[in-house]
Design a protein around this motif. Structure first.
Motif, mmCIF file in Angstrom:
data_model
loop_
_atom_site.group_PDB
_atom_site.id
_atom_site.type_symbol
_atom_site.label_atom_id
_atom_site.label_comp_id
_atom_site.label_asym_id
_atom_site.label_seq_id
_atom_site.Cartn_x
_atom_site.Cartn_y
_atom_site.Cartn_z
ATOM 1 N N ALA A 95 0.964 -27.404 31.485
ATOM 2 C CA ALA A 95 0.062 -26.255 31.476
ATOM 3 C C ALA A 95 -0.921 -26.296 30.317
ATOM 4 O O ALA A 95 -1.842 -25.463 30.247
ATOM 5 C CB ALA A 95 0.866 -24.959 31.429
ATOM 6 N N LYS A 96 -0.726 -27.241 29.402
ATOM 7 C CA LYS A 96 -1.544 -27.358 28.190
ATOM 8 C C LYS A 96 -1.536 -26.040 27.414
ATOM 9 O O LYS A 96 -2.587 -25.507 27.014
ATOM 10 C CB LYS A 96 -2.971 -27.802 28.536
ATOM 11 C CG LYS A 96 -3.030 -29.225 29.094
ATOM 12 C CD LYS A 96 -4.448 -29.737 29.253
ATOM 13 C CE LYS A 96 -5.130 -29.089 30.425
ATOM 14 N NZ LYS A 96 -6.478 -29.646 30.682
ATOM 15 N N GLN A 97 -0.316 -25.531 27.221
ATOM 16 C CA GLN A 97 -0.141 -24.279 26.500
ATOM 17 C C GLN A 97 1.018 -24.409 25.525
ATOM 18 O O GLN A 97 1.976 -25.147 25.766
ATOM 19 C CB GLN A 97 0.123 -23.130 27.477
ATOM 20 C CG GLN A 97 -1.030 -22.818 28.412
ATOM 21 C CD GLN A 97 -0.690 -21.738 29.416
ATOM 22 O OE1 GLN A 97 0.459 -21.359 29.586
ATOM 23 N NE2 GLN A 97 -1.710 -21.213 30.077
ATOM 24 N N PHE A 98 0.923 -23.681 24.426
ATOM 25 C CA PHE A 98 2.041 -23.601 23.502
ATOM 26 C C PHE A 98 2.023 -22.227 22.843
ATOM 27 O O PHE A 98 0.981 -21.555 22.808
ATOM 28 C CB PHE A 98 2.023 -24.744 22.475
ATOM 29 C CG PHE A 98 0.781 -24.840 21.634
ATOM 30 C CD1 PHE A 98 -0.423 -25.272 22.170
ATOM 31 C CD2 PHE A 98 0.834 -24.547 20.285
ATOM 32 C CE1 PHE A 98 -1.559 -25.389 21.393
ATOM 33 C CE2 PHE A 98 -0.298 -24.668 19.487
ATOM 34 C CZ PHE A 98 -1.497 -25.079 20.042
ATOM 35 N N SER A 99 3.178 -21.817 22.383
ATOM 36 C CA SER A 99 3.277 -20.470 21.832
ATOM 37 C C SER A 99 4.197 -20.436 20.621
ATOM 38 O O SER A 99 5.062 -21.294 20.450
ATOM 39 C CB SER A 99 3.787 -19.500 22.902
ATOM 40 O OG SER A 99 5.065 -19.887 23.349
ATOM 41 N N LEU A 100 3.979 -19.448 19.798
ATOM 42 C CA LEU A 100 4.812 -19.192 18.619
ATOM 43 C C LEU A 100 5.562 -17.887 18.837
ATOM 44 O O LEU A 100 4.955 -16.870 19.179
ATOM 45 C CB LEU A 100 3.950 -19.085 17.359
ATOM 46 C CG LEU A 100 4.701 -18.749 16.060
ATOM 47 C CD1 LEU A 100 5.579 -19.922 15.624
ATOM 48 C CD2 LEU A 100 3.729 -18.359 14.954
ATOM 49 N N HIS A 101 6.875 -17.944 18.660
ATOM 50 C CA HIS A 101 7.711 -16.751 18.742
ATOM 51 C C HIS A 101 8.282 -16.478 17.350
ATOM 52 O O HIS A 101 8.877 -17.383 16.737
ATOM 53 C CB HIS A 101 8.858 -16.943 19.731
ATOM 54 C CG HIS A 101 8.406 -17.111 21.146
ATOM 55 N ND1 HIS A 101 8.901 -16.346 22.187
ATOM 56 C CD2 HIS A 101 7.516 -17.946 21.711
ATOM 57 C CE1 HIS A 101 8.332 -16.704 23.319
ATOM 58 N NE2 HIS A 101 7.481 -17.676 23.055
ATOM 59 N N ILE A 102 8.098 -15.255 16.877
ATOM 60 C CA ILE A 102 8.692 -14.848 15.614
ATOM 61 C C ILE A 102 9.791 -13.843 15.949
ATOM 62 O O ILE A 102 9.525 -12.727 16.402
ATOM 63 C CB ILE A 102 7.664 -14.201 14.667
ATOM 64 C CG1 ILE A 102 6.453 -15.122 14.483
ATOM 65 C CG2 ILE A 102 8.306 -13.893 13.310
ATOM 66 C CD1 ILE A 102 5.320 -14.496 13.681
ATOM 67 N N MET A 103 11.017 -14.272 15.777
ATOM 68 C CA MET A 103 12.167 -13.426 16.100
ATOM 69 C C MET A 103 12.484 -12.530 14.900
ATOM 70 O O MET A 103 12.227 -12.884 13.750
ATOM 71 C CB MET A 103 13.377 -14.297 16.432
ATOM 72 C CG MET A 103 13.091 -15.418 17.416
ATOM 73 S SD MET A 103 12.503 -14.826 18.989
ATOM 74 C CE MET A 103 14.039 -14.155 19.640
ATOM 75 N N ASP A 104 13.067 -11.356 15.197
ATOM 76 C CA ASP A 104 13.484 -10.436 14.127
ATOM 77 C C ASP A 104 12.348 -10.279 13.102
ATOM 78 O O ASP A 104 12.540 -10.494 11.901
ATOM 79 C CB ASP A 104 14.754 -10.960 13.454
ATOM 80 C CG ASP A 104 15.341 -9.995 12.452
ATOM 81 O OD1 ASP A 104 16.016 -10.477 11.504
ATOM 82 O OD2 ASP A 104 15.116 -8.776 12.583
ATOM 83 N N SER A 105 11.168 -9.923 13.578
ATOM 84 C CA SER A 105 9.981 -9.835 12.715
ATOM 85 C C SER A 105 10.222 -8.913 11.523
ATOM 86 O O SER A 105 10.832 -7.835 11.655
ATOM 87 C CB SER A 105 8.785 -9.330 13.532
ATOM 88 O OG SER A 105 8.439 -10.244 14.537
ATOM 89 N N GLN A 106 9.742 -9.343 10.365
ATOM 90 C CA GLN A 106 9.902 -8.607 9.116
ATOM 91 C C GLN A 106 8.532 -8.237 8.543
ATOM 92 O O GLN A 106 7.543 -8.928 8.793
ATOM 93 C CB GLN A 106 10.669 -9.458 8.106
ATOM 94 C CG GLN A 106 12.060 -9.853 8.558
ATOM 95 C CD GLN A 106 12.968 -8.644 8.729
ATOM 96 O OE1 GLN A 106 13.060 -7.777 7.860
ATOM 97 N NE2 GLN A 106 13.641 -8.574 9.883
ATOM 98 N N PRO A 107 8.459 -7.159 7.745
ATOM 99 C CA PRO A 107 7.162 -6.796 7.147
ATOM 100 C C PRO A 107 6.509 -7.939 6.381
ATOM 101 O O PRO A 107 5.287 -8.064 6.347
ATOM 102 C CB PRO A 107 7.546 -5.628 6.224
ATOM 103 C CG PRO A 107 8.721 -4.998 6.897
ATOM 104 C CD PRO A 107 9.496 -6.155 7.490
#
Lengths: 109, 113
Positions: free
Chosen positions: A70-82
């Motif tokens: 798909a020529k796609q990539f993503s960033l996931h930030i788990m348990d996001s903090q301030p």
């Protein structure tokens, strides 16, 4: 012509939530996909990177998912903090970096 | 500690003046890069160098020039500053491989009046 398109431009997430940033690229010759994190008044710094022969890479709370077809990539930030509040840039490399437009992430306490 | 520095950090100039932004790194990196950062455009590559006496144009090189006379420095010159060149400029360096991490300087905020 923007070779790396990044979305959304900004997002707000509650502390503990998941932040997801998406990028799409056009040039199939790109062979290295880093993410950079930038705090206000500072230069960007490498956060995490992936190569196209791997579908996922995880470092702590940060995960890159990569979809070569798909020529796609993503960033996931788990348990996001301030402290994760920053601008995030995806990039694609073929000897030199081409950056996406950036996503400003605000994590509310 | 090794580092990358930029000077000045802030600069205000007038249209038509020549401006030079300095970049200095102490890592002995072969590769050096200049980017400009504008809202909505991310970072766009202006010029880059893979070693002494090597310079190459990036995607937004018009109106800018660089020269690399030693490993440590890559100054960026705006020949005749234009209001469209108001931006934040970042210098970066990397060791030498195609995918080596780029280390960025703190940036120079340039305003052209």
């Amino acid at each position: 012509q923007q070779q790396v398109k990044q979305s959304p431009q900004s997002l707000i997430v509650q502390k503990g939530g998941i932040s997801i940033i998406n990028c799409a690229y056009e040039n199939t010759a790109f062979d290295y996909f880093p993410w950079y994190q930038q705090f206000p008044g500072k230069g960007p710094a490498l956060l995490i990177a992936i190569r196209p022969d791997v579908s996922e890479k995880k470092e702590g709370r940060f995960t890159i998912s990569f979809n070569k077809s798909a020529k796609q990539f993503s960033l996931h930030i788990m348990d996001s903090q301030p402290g994760d509040s920053a601008t995030y840039f995806c990039a694609a490399s073929m000897w030199k970096l081409t950056f996406g437009g950036g996503t400003r992430v605000l994590v509310k306490p | 500690d090794a580092e990358i520095t930029q000077s000045p950090r802030h600069k205000i100039t007038e249209t038509g003046r020549q401006v030079t932004l300095a970049c200095h790194q102490t890592w002995n990196h072969n590769n050096m890069f200049w980017y400009r950062q504008d809202l909505g455009h991310g970072l766009r590559l202006i010029h880059y160098s893979y070693g002494v006496h090597d310079t190459n144009k990036g995607e937004v090189s018009d109106g800018y020039s660089v020269s690399r006379s030693n490993t440590e420095d890559l100054p960026l010159t705006l020949e005749s500053a234009a209001s469209s060149q108001t931006s934040v400029y970042f210098c970066a360096s990397s060791r030498g491989g195609p995918d080596d991490e780029q280390f960025f300087g703190p940036g120079t905020r340039l305003t052209v009046l």
